[in-house]
Design a protein around this motif. Structure first.
Motif, mmCIF file in Angstrom:
data_model
loop_
_atom_site.group_PDB
_atom_site.id
_atom_site.type_symbol
_atom_site.label_atom_id
_atom_site.label_comp_id
_atom_site.label_asym_id
_atom_site.label_seq_id
_atom_site.Cartn_x
_atom_site.Cartn_y
_atom_site.Cartn_z
ATOM 1 N N SER A 155 0.811 -1.225 0.000
ATOM 2 C CA SER A 155 0.000 0.000 0.000
ATOM 3 C C SER A 155 0.845 1.277 0.000
ATOM 4 O O SER A 155 1.795 1.408 -0.764
ATOM 5 C CB SER A 155 -0.986 -0.027 1.175
ATOM 6 N N ASP A 156 0.510 2.219 0.875
ATOM 7 C CA ASP A 156 1.131 3.544 0.835
ATOM 8 C C ASP A 156 2.594 3.552 1.267
ATOM 9 O O ASP A 156 3.291 4.544 1.042
ATOM 10 C CB ASP A 156 0.354 4.519 1.730
ATOM 11 N N ASP A 157 3.050 2.494 1.892
ATOM 12 C CA ASP A 157 4.455 2.453 2.300
ATOM 13 C C ASP A 157 5.384 2.336 1.095
ATOM 14 O O ASP A 157 6.556 2.715 1.163
ATOM 15 C CB ASP A 157 4.708 1.272 3.245
ATOM 16 N N TRP B 119 3.743 2.159 -2.568
ATOM 17 C CA TRP B 119 3.095 2.615 -3.796
ATOM 18 C C TRP B 119 2.346 3.940 -3.626
ATOM 19 O O TRP B 119 1.857 4.267 -2.553
ATOM 20 C CB TRP B 119 2.087 1.574 -4.280
ATOM 21 N N THR B 120 2.257 4.667 -4.730
ATOM 22 C CA THR B 120 1.325 5.775 -4.875
ATOM 23 C C THR B 120 0.642 5.585 -6.222
ATOM 24 O O THR B 120 1.082 4.764 -7.029
ATOM 25 C CB THR B 120 2.041 7.139 -4.816
ATOM 26 N N THR B 121 -0.426 6.295 -6.471
ATOM 27 C CA THR B 121 -1.115 6.151 -7.756
ATOM 28 C C THR B 121 -0.764 7.312 -8.682
ATOM 29 O O THR B 121 -0.320 8.378 -8.236
ATOM 30 C CB THR B 121 -2.638 6.108 -7.572
ATOM 31 N N GLU C 92 -2.659 10.340 -7.673
ATOM 32 C CA GLU C 92 -2.105 11.059 -6.527
ATOM 33 C C GLU C 92 -0.853 11.845 -6.912
ATOM 34 O O GLU C 92 -0.621 12.951 -6.423
ATOM 35 C CB GLU C 92 -1.775 10.070 -5.407
ATOM 36 N N GLU C 93 -0.063 11.267 -7.796
ATOM 37 C CA GLU C 93 1.209 11.893 -8.172
ATOM 38 C C GLU C 93 1.019 13.066 -9.128
ATOM 39 O O GLU C 93 1.702 14.086 -9.026
ATOM 40 C CB GLU C 93 2.121 10.841 -8.819
ATOM 41 N N ASN D 80 -5.369 4.990 -11.924
ATOM 42 C CA ASN D 80 -5.297 3.968 -10.874
ATOM 43 C C ASN D 80 -4.050 3.090 -10.969
ATOM 44 O O ASN D 80 -3.925 2.107 -10.231
ATOM 45 C CB ASN D 80 -6.546 3.081 -10.925
ATOM 46 N N HIS E 177 0.061 2.288 -10.617
ATOM 47 C CA HIS E 177 0.909 2.509 -9.443
ATOM 48 C C HIS E 177 2.349 2.893 -9.783
ATOM 49 O O HIS E 177 2.948 2.356 -10.712
ATOM 50 C CB HIS E 177 0.918 1.255 -8.570
ATOM 51 N N ARG F 102 6.396 5.181 -4.408
ATOM 52 C CA ARG F 102 6.283 6.426 -3.639
ATOM 53 C C ARG F 102 7.685 6.852 -3.195
ATOM 54 O O ARG F 102 8.268 6.256 -2.288
ATOM 55 C CB ARG F 102 5.380 6.213 -2.426
ATOM 56 N N GLY G 175 8.103 7.759 0.471
ATOM 57 C CA GLY G 175 7.542 6.774 1.390
ATOM 58 C C GLY G 175 8.605 6.043 2.192
ATOM 59 O O GLY G 175 9.805 6.321 2.091
#
Length: 230
Positions: free
Chosen positions: A111-113, A115-117, A120-121, A154, A156, A159, A162
């Motif tokens: 998840s957010d640790d 990846w980002t989408t 979002e980026e 959507n 990935h 991140r 992160g």
């Protein structure tokens, strides 16, 4: 009578020792420490380890190189994906069903640790700064960005601010690798060509830097794989 009791006691002691040895042998071996220890959860580390191993196996199988030649294999892969026209089809050819399955699992477990989408980026286009070259128009660039956002929202990306990249930065002992991770953390999204050239110009061997090897697997294999899967 005394001899009989002594004999029974001896047998019981032997059985007790056998049971203890059996329990000891059944214990799972203590896992070796990894570069991700104390950065991510055990479940996350286990999944990432499987993903990296699957990536390496896919490359070895595709290029018909020995698994004992990771440097040669990874450099060949990096040099080939520098060609944009070949990038998409190549990654789909290389990726095994196992790698695709692990990728899907990672969106939930990592998840957010990690990846980002794309949304979002790149979703806040009002914050973008545009440099127009000859023949470009601002309207055309914005239209292209809107179409890309609609298509890839959507999908990935790693991140760069992160836990994972921060972990790589803090764990690596190689100064050139540390500089690369610092650049990623400070600059955010960087062209894959720049990242690849930076990796290929590192003084240390890729195969000697587990942090770099892991980053290649995630950012230059699994992320573009996601973009190319329907």
């Amino acid at each position: 009578m005394a001899n009989c009791l002594q004999h029974k006691t001896f047998i019981v002691q032997q059985l007790y020792i056998i049971v203890l040895l059996g329990l000891f042998n059944c214990q799972k071996p203590v896992p070796k420490p990894t570069i991700l220890d104390n950065c991510l959860s055990i479940e996350q580390v286990n999944l990432l380890t499987k993903m990296i191993r699957s990536f390496e196996d896919d490359l070895s199988k595709y290029y018909h190189f020995s698994k004992n030649e990771p440097e040669k294999t990874i450099k060949k892969y990096l040099n080939e994906i520098k060609t944009p026209m070949k990038n998409d089809s190549l990654i789909l050819e290389i990726a095994s069903p196992k790698s695709k399955e692990l990728l899907q699992k990672s969106f939930t477990i990592l998840s957010d640790d990690v990846w980002t989408t794309y949304q979002e980026e790149y979703g806040n286009m009002q914050d973008n700064i545009y440099i127009l070259e000859e023949g470009d128009t601002l309207e055309a660039i914005i239209k292209d960005e809107q179409e890309a956002l609609k298509r890839y929202k959507n999908k990935h990306l790693v991140r760069t601010n992160g836990k994972l990249v921060d972990c790589f930065y803090s764990k690596t002992s190689d100064e050139s690798s540390k500089e690369l991770f610092r650049l990623l953390m400070d600059s955010g999204a960087i062209s894959p060509d720049i990242i690849i050239n930076g990796i290929l110009s590192l003084k240390t061997k890729i195969s000697n830097s587990k942090e770099i090897e892991a980053y290649i697997a995630l950012d230059l294999f699994y992320s573009p794989l996601d973009f190319n899967l329907k």
